[in-house]
Each structure stands twice: as C-alpha cells, then as structure tokens.
Design a protein around this motif. Structure first.
Motif, short mmCIF file in Angstrom:
data_model
loop_
_atom_site.label_atom_id
_atom_site.label_comp_id
_atom_site.label_asym_id
_atom_site.label_seq_id
_atom_site.Cartn_x
_atom_site.Cartn_y
_atom_site.Cartn_z
N ALA A 1 55.60 -6.00 -23.79
CA ALA A 1 55.82 -4.64 -24.06
C ALA A 1 54.44 -4.34 -24.24
N ASN A 2 54.20 -2.97 -23.78
CA ASN A 2 52.85 -2.30 -24.10
C ASN A 2 52.19 -2.59 -25.26
N TYR A 3 50.85 -3.01 -25.32
CA TYR A 3 50.14 -3.17 -26.37
C TYR A 3 48.73 -3.10 -25.99
N PRO A 4 48.18 -2.04 -26.73
CA PRO A 4 46.73 -1.63 -26.16
C PRO A 4 45.94 -2.75 -26.31
N GLY A 5 45.30 -2.86 -25.11
CA GLY A 5 44.09 -3.92 -25.16
C GLY A 5 44.45 -5.33 -24.75
N VAL A 6 45.88 -5.55 -24.63
CA VAL A 6 46.28 -6.65 -24.17
C VAL A 6 46.84 -6.93 -22.86
N THR A 7 46.53 -7.46 -21.71
CA THR A 7 47.08 -7.60 -20.52
C THR A 7 47.79 -8.80 -20.42
N LEU A 8 48.74 -8.87 -19.69
CA LEU A 8 49.67 -10.05 -19.35
C LEU A 8 49.16 -10.38 -17.73
N GLU A 9 48.43 -11.17 -17.77
CA GLU A 9 47.46 -11.71 -16.37
C GLU A 9 48.54 -12.54 -15.50
N GLY A 10 49.45 -13.02 -16.15
CA GLY A 10 50.58 -13.85 -15.33
C GLY A 10 51.14 -15.04 -15.99
N PHE A 11 52.08 -15.76 -15.44
CA PHE A 11 52.65 -16.73 -16.22
C PHE A 11 52.95 -17.99 -15.20
N GLN A 12 53.16 -19.07 -15.41
CA GLN A 12 53.25 -20.06 -14.39
C GLN A 12 54.09 -21.22 -15.08
N LYS A 13 55.09 -22.02 -14.08
CA LYS A 13 55.73 -22.76 -14.43
C LYS A 13 55.00 -24.14 -14.17
N LEU A 14 55.58 -25.27 -14.90
CA LEU A 14 55.03 -26.54 -14.84
C LEU A 14 56.04 -27.39 -14.03
N GLU A 15 55.90 -28.75 -14.04
CA GLU A 15 56.66 -29.59 -13.52
C GLU A 15 58.10 -29.60 -14.46
N SER A 16 57.92 -29.69 -15.90
CA SER A 16 58.84 -29.91 -16.67
C SER A 16 59.55 -28.44 -16.64
N PRO A 17 60.91 -28.41 -16.85
CA PRO A 17 61.59 -26.93 -16.73
C PRO A 17 61.53 -26.59 -18.27
N ASN A 18 60.72 -27.34 -19.07
CA ASN A 18 60.82 -27.22 -20.43
C ASN A 18 59.53 -26.26 -20.98
N TYR A 19 58.70 -25.77 -19.85
CA TYR A 19 57.30 -25.28 -20.19
C TYR A 19 56.95 -24.05 -19.36
N LEU A 20 56.46 -23.14 -19.92
CA LEU A 20 55.84 -22.16 -19.29
C LEU A 20 54.51 -21.88 -19.74
N VAL A 21 53.64 -21.40 -18.94
CA VAL A 21 52.12 -21.08 -19.38
C VAL A 21 52.01 -19.67 -19.28
N ILE A 22 51.78 -18.88 -20.47
CA ILE A 22 51.33 -17.50 -20.00
C ILE A 22 49.62 -17.26 -20.43
N ASN A 23 49.27 -16.39 -19.64
CA ASN A 23 47.87 -15.87 -19.43
C ASN A 23 47.53 -14.51 -19.89
N LEU A 24 47.01 -14.45 -21.03
CA LEU A 24 46.62 -13.10 -21.66
C LEU A 24 45.20 -12.66 -21.68
N THR A 25 44.79 -11.46 -21.57
CA THR A 25 43.31 -10.76 -21.73
C THR A 25 43.50 -10.03 -23.15
N ILE A 26 42.54 -10.30 -24.11
CA ILE A 26 42.68 -9.55 -25.18
C ILE A 26 41.20 -8.84 -25.25
#
Length: 645
Positions: A81-106
């Motif tokens: 959700a929109n939050y001033p100053g924070v950007t969602l740069e992307g997210f990526q899956k890993l081999e395990s279905p139980n993980y996600l990596v989220i990359n943010l810029t603050i």
C-alpha cells in the motif's frame, strides 16, 4: 570457539566429531513465531515470520531485504500500500515454496509507521510491517564503542549467576531440565543474574561485559554455550526476553558498563528454522559425502596454496550440528548483515566479538565489516583469530587492519583481534626459561611485531577464556605467577579481557571444556561459598581480587597506562622492562622478573625514559621509591612504578 591443535573438538559443545557433512537427517519441527512479530496471528495465518522482525527509518543503507516464511507463501504476489518514501522494488521466489524475498527501498525522508503488505495467493493475507524511528545516532548513551581504556569481563551467562529461577525451564524447548552437576546441561544463569552483580564488576574495575552468545540456542545437547544459534532474532528465553536484553544494556550503561555482543557469522545450529526448512539448497554448504575440514586458516593467504585447500577451510561445517551458511550467496549475506545491524540498533550495544572469524567467506567478511561500520563507525569490533603459536604474529595480523596488500582479494577491515600471540607470550614468559627468544623474551619479540597492525591498541589481550585451560592451572597454581600475569594484562598495550573467576583463582584444564566453565561460586541461592562478597571469599581469593581491583581501577584513571605510548627494552636475562607514557607527563615503568632469583636492576640503560624523573610510587604496594638508580626486583615479581619528577 574451541580449536585444538590438530582436530577441533566441537569447541564449545563437548561433541566428539567435526566434519563438513551433508545435512544431518533432521525431521522438520514446528517453527516458533518470533517474539517480536508485529502482526496478530489471525492476520498472518499464512505467514510464520518475517526477518528482520522490524526495521528503522534513517539508516545509511536505504535497501531492506525481507525474508518471508510461511506455508506455501511463494505462491503469492506481493503488494505494498502507498507509503511515502518506501518503494517495493520487487519480490522473488526461492526453491522452497515456503519463502519469499521482498526488496524495499526506504528513502531518507521516510517517517516511522507501519507498512501494509498484502500477499495475494490461494488466500489473501495482510501484514503490517513496522518501521521505527532510529535513535542511535543522536543518543550518546548507545553504541559507545570499546577501546583500550576499557577492561572487559568475559563470562558465560548460564554459569555466572541465576537471577530469575522462573526462566530456568521453558516448556517446549528441547531441553527442559536444570542439572548443575552436569557440565553439559543448563545450570540456570541468566541476564538478571549478571545484572544483580554489576556492583561486583564495578568494584573489580570492569568497564565492559562480554557474555557468550545470548541468542536462542534450542539445541538438544550442550546448548548452554550459545554458539549454535537457532533463531537470529531472539534472545534465548532461559536468559530472558528480547526486551529484557534491551533493558540489560540500558541498565549496564546507567552503571557505567558497556556490553559486547558475541556474534557467530560462520555457522548456526541445525535446529534453526532456516535449516529445518531451507530456503534453497544454495543457502548452505552441503557436501555429497562425508568431508572433514582442514581447519587451516593459513590456506586463505598461502601464496602456494590450492583452491581445494581453501575450500576445505571456508566451506566445511564446524561441527555435525553446525550448518555452514553459504555467505557467497547475496541473499544469505544480506540476511546476516541485516541481522547484526538490527541487534545494534535495537539494543544500543557497544561492540561485537566475532566468533571463528577466519572461517567465514573472505569477501563476505569485507562486506559485512563495511556495512556494519558504515552504520556504526564507533562500534567496537574484534574477531576471534585462534592462530596457533607456531603461526606467528603475521598470520594473526592478516585478519585485522594491517599494512599488507590484498591477498587473494582479501583485505581485512576488522579493527582488532583476540591477541592469541600475546597470550602465548605471557604464558611462555612464566613457564619457560629465559633465552634469546624464549621465556620472557617471547613478550619482547611478540610486541615487536606490532608494526604489522594498523593499531595494535585495538587488539584484545587475555590470559584464558571459555575454550582454554584456566591460567591459574597453566601456571601450576602459583599465586606469584598469577599476579605477574594479571599485572602484565593490566599494564600492557591493547584492551585487557578477564575470564570470569580468574580474579578468585578458579582453576582447571580444558579436558574437556566443561571443566573450565564451572559456576561462579555464590551465583545460586543456597551456594555455601559466595565469592561475590569480601566476607565470602577465602583470604587467598580476596588477595587476588584486591590485586586485580587495585590495578584495574588505577588503570582506569591513568591515561598513560590505558592509552599511552609504549617503549620497551631488550630483556636482560629474566628481566623485561617497558614503559607506558603520554605527552602530558604521565609515565609508568613496569619491570618483570620472571626468574627464580631476586634481581638488582641497574636503570642506567633506561635513561631515555627516566630522564627528568627522580622518584616513583609502587602502585601495588603503595611504597615510595626514592632512588631510581637501581631497583630490587624479587623473583617472580612485577614492579609497577608511577614515575615522579
């Protein structure tokens, strides 16, 4: 961590085998929710945890990597959700279905608050991630650093004092018992126990406390030592809560005591959730067949070394139950870097001691050190560099900031090291006959090698620790030798570190390690012997305690001794003399006689440092020394003289 001569013996564990093995067959267990999780369980049904558990605005590095764990979470798309100053740069899956990596810029102008993350998959899940206001840069009571004016007291929390019996046994943990008669069981010491004895430490002259790791170690065997961590973001509940640790640091600071956090980069415990449910195969070094490491740190900078030997040093497991993170993986590296920055900002601690420093990936060590010091340039940092006596000062200096050119792409940015070379030197001085380079001369030649360090004053000097035989036993339980060793410790260059109980003559040999990790007498209700009080100490214990206290408190108030320059003179037989002095006119003369006979020392050859001084005061005895032309030094005695004009 313990490293014996040819084969490590699971150092702090008391285990019997070490190898770089494939992952042990462990049945995944339920993963605990982090104590500091910011979201109610009903809103995070598909999310077990997010690491880091929260973060701060205003960090120098604007990038933030979130590791999300939850059943099937990889099937979700992430929206912010929109939050001033924070950007969602992307997210990526890993081999395990139980993980996600989220990359943010603050961005720097971002305000504290809660980010609203939405995970859209088979089931929608919302999560509020907290961004806190950073306090450390403007708060002078936090992250004070550790330097040569400090006197470090190293202790094992489980073995020091039990301040809160209610946390001795925590239901659901793999060990639910206390057994003080077992050297490998939990004994019940905790953070409150340390805090209860701040006054004892202050009386002794201590300025900084170094507990062995306080993070969770939910392992089924020998978990008391802390070096096989099972949760990077949680204090072991048998020591207290995360908030208890924050308050522990705050209260230590209020009492004029700093706190050093013992960190482990090279390995974790095999019951860590990251290993039980691995994000991907390339998060750990895993060998197809049994492979034993070579434990040779010299392979890293050996000009003739093979790549295979280096691999066998850097990518093998430290023990069968200690998986080796693949720090060359950028995701793993970021996870570790963020974690240790998190602990500094969260608690305001003052320094890091880095366990098994050389074993980590060399490129990672440079990245980790730079990232931490970029955020906290004042943070005290020293690494365990357990090089053997025969390897010499050069090998030890390689691991700290030095004057060497990069070797195989590695150039250390570590401010200081645990100075094993000086430990070997003082031990040789007090146990071997004097010779050209033997006995007392070993100190001379070891300190002569300080030209290889950027600043040897940042090295931590010591007599013993939790992995080594106690110095009193090594010195044959000779009180005179013990006093000489302690006098050297508190007058030598660098940052002195005392292992708990050395001041009251605790003894034993590290065969096995548990023998040098006994409970401090008086730390438990009902102890018949209480060495925390003068009335409870034996006359011999009290005498040694007073010896340490007198020197440590003198050192604290005399800059020449803790941060001044150093000049020494070539040993004369069993006698070695050095001076600590500064430009403000303070000067302390230290004369060590490690021989079996009394010596009369002609001081004419010390004219370079004695010019202008006519008398002195013996700091230990308090006696005045009115004639400096010659000094009588009894056998196995060190004189500490404050020079007077």
């Amino acid at each position: 961590m313990r490293l014996s001569r040819f084969l490590p013996l699971a150092l702090c564990l008391g285990f019997t085998a070490l190898h770089a093995a494939p992952a042990p067959a462990i049945t995944p267990a339920s993963v605990p929710v982090a104590e500091t999780a910011a979201v109610p369980a009903k809103k995070a049904a598909a999310i077990t945890r997010i690491d880091p558990t929260f973060w701060w605005v205003g960090m120098k590095n604007p990038k933030l990597q979130l590791l999300v764990h939850g059943p099937g979470i990889a099937g979700s798309k992430v929206e912010l959700a929109n939050y001033p100053g924070v950007t969602l740069e992307g997210f990526q899956k890993l081999e395990s279905p139980n993980y996600l990596v989220i990359n943010l810029t603050i961005s720097p102008e971002t305000k504290p608050g809660k980010l609203k993350l939405e995970f859209k998959g088979a089931k929608k899940t919302k999560y509020e991630y907290e961004l806190r206001a950073r306090t450390t840069p403007g708060d002078k009571s936090k992250v004070q650093g550790v330097n040569s004016s400090d006197f470090i007291y190293m202790l094992m929390p489980d073995r020091f004092a039990n301040g809160n019996p209610k946390n001795d046994i925590v239901k659901g943990m793999k060990v639910e018992r206390i057994a003080r008669d077992s050297m490998y069981a939990r004994h019940g010491g905790d953070l409150k126990g340390i805090e209860d004895h701040f006054d004892y430490l202050k009386e002794l002259g201590v300025t900084a406390i170094w507990p062995t790791p306080v993070v969770e170690n939910d392992m089924p065997k020998a978990s008391y030592h802390g070096y096989a961590l099972t949760d990077y973001y949680a204090v072991d509940p048998r020591y207290g809560s995360n908030e208890d640790y924050v308050q522990f640091v705050q209260r230590a600071h209020q009492q004029g005591l700093k706190v050093i956090h013992d960190v482990v980069l090279n390995h974790m415990g095999s019951h860590n959730y990251l290993f039980l449910d691995q994000p991907a195969k390339d998060w750990f070094h895993q060998w197809p067949t049994f492979t034993r490491g070579n434990y040779r740190d010299g392979t890293v900078n050996d000009p003739y070394g093979s790549a295979e030997d280096r691999k066998l040093f850097n990518t093998t497991w430290f023990d069968t139950t200690m998986p080796d993170p693949a720090q060359e993986n950028p995701l793993v590296a970021n996870y570790l870097i963020q974690n240790f920055i998190w602990w500094v900002e969260y608690t305001g601690l003052d320094g890091f001691r880095i366990d098994t420093y050389p074993y980590s990936n060399p490129q990672f060590l440079m990245s980790w050190g730079k990232a931490v010091l970029d955020e906290y340039p004042q943070l005290g940092m020293f690494g365990e560099t357990w090089v053997q006596n025969a390897e010499g000062v050069a090998q030890q200096a390689f691991w700290s900031r030095n004057g060497f050119a990069p070797v195989n792409g590695f150039k250390s940015n570590l401010p200081g090291v645990t100075d094993f070379m000086m430990k070997y030197a003082i031990e040789d001085a007090l146990t071997k006959e004097a010779g050209w380079a033997e006995g007392i001369a070993k100190i001379y030649y070891t300190s002569q090698g300080d030209w290889m360090y950027e600043d040897a004053m940042r090295n931590v000097i010591f007599l013993d620790n939790h992995d080594m035989s106690r110095v009193f036993s090594v010195l044959g339980e000779d009180v005179k030798k013990q006093k000489m060793a302690l006098t050297w410790l508190l007058t030598e260059r660098g940052i002195p570190q005392l292992y708990y109980g050395t001041e009251i003559l605790m003894k034993n040999f590290s065969n096995p390690d548990g023998l040098v990790r006994s409970d401090f007498p008086g730390g438990w209700a009902g102890d018949k012997h209480n060495a925390f009080t003068a009335a409870g100490r034996t006359p011999q214990e009290q005498d040694m305690f007073q010896h340490v206290s007198k020197l440590a408190n003198y050192r604290k108030t005399h800059p020449a001794l803790h941060s001044g320059k150093r000049m020494h003179f070539v040993p004369d037989g069993s006698v070695y003399t050095y001076f600590r002095y500064n430009d403000q006119g303070q000067s302390v003369m230290v004369v060590m006689n490690a021989g079996k006979e009394d010596k009369t020392v002609d001081t004419a050859r010390f004219a370079e440092r004695l010019q202008g001084y006519t008398s002195a005061q013996d700091i230990i005895s308090g006696a005045a020394v009115l004639d400096l032309k010659s000094l009588k030094v009894p056998a196995m005695t060190t004189l500490v003289l404050e020079l007077k004009k």
